[in-house]
Design a protein around this motif. Structure first.
Motif, short mmCIF file in Angstrom:
data_model
loop_
_atom_site.label_atom_id
_atom_site.label_comp_id
_atom_site.label_asym_id
_atom_site.label_seq_id
_atom_site.Cartn_x
_atom_site.Cartn_y
_atom_site.Cartn_z
N LEU A 47 0.61 -1.35 0.24
CA LEU A 47 -0.11 0.13 -0.02
C LEU A 47 0.61 1.21 -0.36
O LEU A 47 0.31 2.76 -0.21
N LYS A 78 2.16 3.53 -6.90
CA LYS A 78 1.02 2.97 -8.86
C LYS A 78 1.39 3.58 -9.66
O LYS A 78 1.46 4.84 -10.16
N TRP A 94 -11.68 -6.89 -2.98
CA TRP A 94 -13.48 -5.57 -3.20
C TRP A 94 -13.88 -6.12 -2.07
O TRP A 94 -14.66 -5.34 -1.39
N SER A 135 -11.07 -2.60 -0.91
CA SER A 135 -10.13 -1.67 -1.19
C SER A 135 -8.74 -1.64 -2.46
O SER A 135 -8.04 -1.88 -2.33
N THR A 136 -10.14 -1.49 -3.25
CA THR A 136 -10.01 -1.65 -4.35
C THR A 136 -8.94 -1.02 -5.12
O THR A 136 -8.24 -0.97 -6.06
N GLN A 137 -8.67 0.53 -4.03
CA GLN A 137 -8.10 0.88 -4.82
C GLN A 137 -6.80 1.28 -4.77
O GLN A 137 -6.34 1.67 -5.68
N PHE A 138 -6.04 0.10 -3.46
CA PHE A 138 -4.79 -0.63 -4.16
C PHE A 138 -4.44 -1.46 -4.85
O PHE A 138 -3.45 -2.48 -5.29
N TYR A 139 -6.03 -1.56 -6.22
CA TYR A 139 -5.90 -2.69 -6.94
C TYR A 139 -4.34 -3.37 -7.69
O TYR A 139 -3.16 -3.80 -7.64
N GLN A 190 -1.72 -1.57 -7.32
CA GLN A 190 -0.07 -1.69 -6.28
C GLN A 190 0.03 -3.33 -5.06
O GLN A 190 1.45 -3.85 -5.37
#
Length: 166
Positions: free
Chosen positions: A18, A22, A71, A75-79, A81
């Motif tokens: 995390l 990205k 999902w 925390s899909t915003q970290f996919y 990374q």
């Protein structure tokens, strides 16, 4: 090269995925390299052109499993990374495994196979640590997630490919 230096501490369990930058380009490069190196390993083990379809299925299952777990965790915003971290870790281990596989098949002694087992355990531990940090879970849950990841992606890839080609 700078991103490789930032992702390399994953191999020593020193960084959280995390905290890593990205990068769509880094993700794509890892994905392409992962496909090529897995094709090389699979093709040399089976000597069968169907290895390509199995590798494609495995990669799709890998990426799908990562997306699904993130999902579920919200925390899909970290996919990018997390997927890059897992692919990078697998790529590093694959680079280490290639000479070990040749050594193990030529020497046919327990040192070669033991080294191979050690490299695979290192890969499993890295994936467990990535899931532990990415999902903010304890170590045992990370180990379970890594186990599910390998069973789902590699076992599922083998099963689906066997069904499609068999």
């Amino acid at each position: 090269m700078d991103l490789i230096k930032q992702y390399l501490p994953l191999c020593w369990f020193d960084v959280s995925p995390l905290q890593l930058p990205k990068s769509a380009t880094f993700f794509k490069n890892n994905l392409i390299f992962n496909f090529l190196i897995l094709c090389f390993i699979h093709f040399n083990m089976t000597d069968d052109i169907e290895s390509i379809s199995e590798v494609l299925i495995e990669i799709l299952l890998n990426l799908g499993f990562i997306a699904f777990t993130l999902w579920l965790n919200g925390s899909t915003q970290f996919y990018a990374q997390v997927a890059s971290a897992i692919l990078f870790s697998e790529n590093v281990v694959a680079i280490v495994i290639i000479p070990i596989v040749f050594w193990a098949t030529v020497a046919e002694n327990w040192w070669g196979y033991g080294s191979l087992l050690l490299a695979l355990a290192w890969n499993w531990a890295m994936i467990a640590e990535i899931y532990k940090k990415a999902l903010d879970i304890n170590l045992m849950a990370g180990i379970v997630m890594a186990s599910f990841y390998f069973i789902f992606s590699f076992g599922g890839g083998f099963a689906i490919n066997s069904f499609l080609t068999g």
